[in-house]
Design a protein around this motif. Structure first.
Motif, PDB file in Angstrom:
ATOM      1  N   SER A   1       0.877  -1.294   0.007  1.00 44.53           N
ATOM      2  CA  SER A   1       0.070  -0.076   0.129  1.00 44.53           C
ATOM      3  C   SER A   1       0.817   1.222   0.007  1.00 44.53           C
ATOM      4  O   SER A   1       0.467   2.274  -0.305  1.00 44.53           O
ATOM      5  N   ALA A   2       1.922   1.239   0.743  1.00 43.93           N
ATOM      6  CA  ALA A   2       2.852   2.383   0.787  1.00 43.93           C
ATOM      7  C   ALA A   2       3.536   2.709  -0.724  1.00 43.93           C
ATOM      8  O   ALA A   2       3.786   3.627  -1.157  1.00 43.93           O
TER       9      ALA A   2
ATOM     10  N   LEU B   1       2.586   1.578  -3.633  1.00 42.81           N
ATOM     11  CA  LEU B   1       1.393   2.048  -4.575  1.00 42.81           C
ATOM     12  C   LEU B   1       0.967   3.524  -4.208  1.00 42.81           C
ATOM     13  O   LEU B   1       0.803   4.364  -5.196  1.00 42.81           O
ATOM     14  N   ALA B   2       1.069   3.847  -2.979  1.00 41.57           N
ATOM     15  CA  ALA B   2       0.743   5.199  -2.457  1.00 41.57           C
ATOM     16  C   ALA B   2       1.937   6.129  -3.108  1.00 41.57           C
ATOM     17  O   ALA B   2       1.651   7.528  -3.971  1.00 41.57           O
ATOM     18  N   ALA B   3       3.057   5.781  -3.075  1.00 45.98           N
ATOM     19  CA  ALA B   3       4.284   6.623  -3.546  1.00 45.98           C
ATOM     20  C   ALA B   3       4.132   6.936  -5.140  1.00 45.98           C
ATOM     21  O   ALA B   3       4.514   7.993  -5.526  1.00 45.98           O
TER      22      ALA B   3
ATOM     23  N   ASP C   1       1.330   6.701  -6.959  1.00 43.38           N
ATOM     24  CA  ASP C   1       0.340   7.574  -6.988  1.00 43.38           C
ATOM     25  C   ASP C   1       0.734   9.200  -6.736  1.00 43.38           C
ATOM     26  O   ASP C   1       0.401  10.028  -7.665  1.00 43.38           O
ATOM     27  N   GLU C   2       1.335   9.224  -5.716  1.00 45.87           N
ATOM     28  CA  GLU C   2       1.649  10.631  -5.385  1.00 45.87           C
ATOM     29  C   GLU C   2       3.074  11.009  -5.948  1.00 45.87           C
ATOM     30  O   GLU C   2       3.138  12.019  -6.692  1.00 45.87           O
TER      31      GLU C   2
ATOM     32  N   TRP D   1      12.513   3.099  -5.038  1.00 48.50           N
ATOM     33  CA  TRP D   1      11.859   3.542  -3.896  1.00 48.50           C
ATOM     34  C   TRP D   1      12.886   3.703  -2.692  1.00 48.50           C
ATOM     35  O   TRP D   1      13.890   2.838  -2.516  1.00 48.50           O
TER      36      TRP D   1
END
Length: 103
Positions: A17-18, A20-22, A24-25, A77
């Motif tokens: 989830s982290a 995918l959030a990264a 996305d942002e 990442w």
């Protein structure tokens, strides 16, 4: 399916989830260009407990170099920013080296 345009190098211990959030942002510029992300956890066989699955794993790992050769960019990442755990994983270092050698 489309050709991957962005390779994502990350630490598997990172919560998905982290990641995918990264994307996305932080992947905003890539997304704006219509990037199609290649994330290995969805494409590389991890199971090696039988001879057949070990062969599939070898073939998938060999394919990573081909993916790195055709993508437009590689996203790395880097969490936490001050001491990225990604740089403590040999496979992530290999990916970074491969990209660096390609220019």
């Amino acid at each position: 399916l489309r050709r991957a345009t962005a390779f994502v190098s990350y630490l598997w211990a990172a919560p998905l989830s982290a990641l995918l959030a990264a994307l996305d942002e932080g992947g905003g510029a890539s997304r704006a260009r219509g990037a199609f992300f290649w994330v290995d956890i969805f494409a590389v066989c991890q199971c090696k407990h039988t001879p057949e699955s070990a062969r599939a794993n070898r073939a998938d790992v060999d394919a990573v170099a081909r993916v790195l050769a055709v993508v437009d960019e590689t996203l790395l990442w880097c969490k936490p920013w001050q001491d990225p755990a990604t740089f403590k994983r040999v496979w992530c270092l290999y990916e970074a080296l491969d990209v660096g050698c390609r220019g």
